[in-house]
Design a protein around this motif. Structure first.
Motif, mmCIF file in Angstrom:
data_model
loop_
_atom_site.group_PDB
_atom_site.id
_atom_site.type_symbol
_atom_site.label_atom_id
_atom_site.label_comp_id
_atom_site.label_asym_id
_atom_site.label_seq_id
_atom_site.Cartn_x
_atom_site.Cartn_y
_atom_site.Cartn_z
ATOM 1 N N ASN A 95 1.048 -1.315 -0.094
ATOM 2 C CA ASN A 95 -0.062 0.082 -0.218
ATOM 3 C C ASN A 95 0.572 0.985 -0.195
ATOM 4 O O ASN A 95 0.840 1.663 1.044
ATOM 5 N N THR A 128 -7.274 -4.052 1.169
ATOM 6 C CA THR A 128 -6.692 -5.292 1.898
ATOM 7 C C THR A 128 -8.007 -5.467 1.999
ATOM 8 O O THR A 128 -7.594 -6.878 2.096
ATOM 9 N N ALA A 148 1.734 -10.933 3.055
ATOM 10 C CA ALA A 148 2.193 -10.184 3.463
ATOM 11 C C ALA A 148 1.662 -8.607 3.139
ATOM 12 O O ALA A 148 0.865 -8.867 1.862
ATOM 13 N N VAL A 149 1.302 -7.729 3.421
ATOM 14 C CA VAL A 149 0.995 -6.383 3.341
ATOM 15 C C VAL A 149 1.695 -5.488 4.313
ATOM 16 O O VAL A 149 1.798 -5.777 5.119
ATOM 17 N N ASN A 151 2.765 -1.633 4.908
ATOM 18 C CA ASN A 151 1.981 -0.134 4.567
ATOM 19 C C ASN A 151 3.123 1.026 4.567
ATOM 20 O O ASN A 151 3.944 0.808 5.401
ATOM 21 N N THR A 183 -2.021 -0.946 10.394
ATOM 22 C CA THR A 183 -1.393 -1.917 10.707
ATOM 23 C C THR A 183 -1.601 -2.830 11.743
ATOM 24 O O THR A 183 -1.092 -4.619 11.806
ATOM 25 N N LEU A 186 -4.280 -4.863 11.395
ATOM 26 C CA LEU A 186 -4.064 -5.950 10.459
ATOM 27 C C LEU A 186 -3.704 -7.001 10.483
ATOM 28 O O LEU A 186 -3.513 -8.100 11.038
ATOM 29 N N ALA A 187 -2.399 -6.467 11.695
ATOM 30 C CA ALA A 187 -1.737 -7.664 11.793
ATOM 31 C C ALA A 187 -1.768 -8.522 13.354
ATOM 32 O O ALA A 187 -2.103 -9.756 12.912
ATOM 33 N N CYS A 197 1.819 -8.289 8.537
ATOM 34 C CA CYS A 197 1.575 -7.138 8.489
ATOM 35 C C CYS A 197 2.478 -5.945 9.134
ATOM 36 O O CYS A 197 2.686 -6.013 10.119
ATOM 37 N N SER A 199 4.372 -1.473 9.183
ATOM 38 C CA SER A 199 4.605 -0.665 8.769
ATOM 39 C C SER A 199 6.354 -0.259 7.808
ATOM 40 O O SER A 199 6.869 -0.980 8.774
ATOM 41 N N SER A 237 5.666 -8.969 11.784
ATOM 42 C CA SER A 237 4.483 -8.722 11.743
ATOM 43 C C SER A 237 3.495 -8.117 12.987
ATOM 44 O O SER A 237 3.712 -8.364 13.995
#
Ligand SMILES: NC(=O)c1ccc[n+]([C@@H]2O[C@H](COP(=O)([O-])OP(=O)(O)OC[C@H]3O[C@@H](n4cnc5c(N)ncnc54)[C@H](OP(=O)(O)O)[C@@H]3O)[C@@H](O)[C@H]2O)c1
Length: 250
Positions: A95, A128, A148-149, A151, A183, A186-187, A197, A199, A237
């Motif tokens: 993101n 997401t 994984a995400v 941010n 973050t 989400l984590a 997830c 940052s 995470s």
């Protein structure tokens, strides 16, 4: 242990700045993603020319129309992604799209506050949310975690490291601090699904947002960021990391 090389990646805001450089370096990586999806809100505009040129040289790059401020655009993009990926799922969502309005109290406006919140906070949450089935699919396909995400946050979001010499930009700082909370949420919520997830602070970088005085080039920042991503594990995470892999305080 071999470093992580995700086989499918979506970068939002990929037409310029750090997003474009991420796509550039991922395309040239030793083990490039099989699917390198580059989200961009106006692929047909001259602002997307560099990305379109890059996509001509790498068959794995797919440029997708994606305005993170527009829920309909996110849904349409996700449908396209599902078609492209089939059963493979999405390993990595970055993101990255963001806006950086300046402004101390005498300059900040309701619009600048709302616009930065919409793009920097609501956008990443909605992207997401809509891509969660694809992320889950990728996580299920792997023995250990590997979805994984990330941010794209900023050191300016850190309350503990607050430094007023850098400028008190209400809209930007507040939105990125809110993104950091996203973050954490989400984590926690995605942990049982095997999706991590974090940052990421990319450093102060020479882009349209960072300006010419920034000490870091895009190349150096993104090289560091990708190195950090390649070693991500479940223990990271819910963390706030910088481009050198250091943990930042919230
Ligand atoms: N540069 C720095 O020093 C620095 C430091 C800390 C954090 N960051 C963060 O890193 C990320 C990238 O920054 P950057 O320096 O590359 O910024 P940038 O050069 O200003 O590029 C921003 C990108 O986001 C896109 N974008 C903005 N709103 C969008 C929307 N609604 N939908 C889709 N795309 C949108 C822009 O697309 P258009 O061309 O269509 O506007 C552009 O591709 C941002 O999240 C930023 O906050 C940057």
């Amino acid at each position: 242990m071999q470093s992580w090389a995700p086989s499918s990646v979506l970068v939002t805001g990929a037409n310029r700045g750090l997003g474009l450089e991420l796509v550039h370096q991922l395309a040239r990586a030793e083990r490039p993603p099989r699917y390198l999806l580059a989200g961009c809100r106006q692929p047909e505009s001259t602002r997307a020319q560099d990305l379109m040129n890059l996509a001509k040289s790498f068959s794995n790059i797919k440029v997708l129309k994606l305005d993170v401020d527009d829920y309909g655009s996110i849904q349409e993009c996700a449908a396209q992604i599902e078609k492209i990926l089939g059963n493979n799922g999405l390993n990595l969502l970055v993101n990255n799209a963001g806006v950086g309005p300046g402004g101390a109290l005498n300059e900040v406006t309701p619009e600048s506050m709302m616009n930065s919140y919409r793009t920097n906070v609501v956008g990443p949450v909605m992207v997401t949310k809509v891509l969660l089935p694809s992320l889950q699919q990728a996580a299920w396909l792997n023995d250990e975690f590997k979805a994984a995400v990330i941010n794209m946050s900023s050191i300016l979001a850190s309350i503990e490291l607050f430094d007023n010499k850098i400028g008190i930009t209400y809209a930007y700082r507040a939105s990125k601090t809110a993104l950091n909370m996203v973050t954490k949420c989400l984590a926690n919520e995605l942990k049982p699904h095997g999706i991590i997830c974090a940052s990421m602070h990319p450093g102060w970088v020479q882009t349209e947002m960072g300006g010419e005085k920034a000490p870091l080039t895009k190349e150096v920042s993104v090289r560091g960021t990708l190195q950090v991503l390649s070693t991500l594990s479940a223990k990271d995470s819910g963390s706030f990391l910088d481009w050198k892999g250091q943990h930042l305080p919230w």
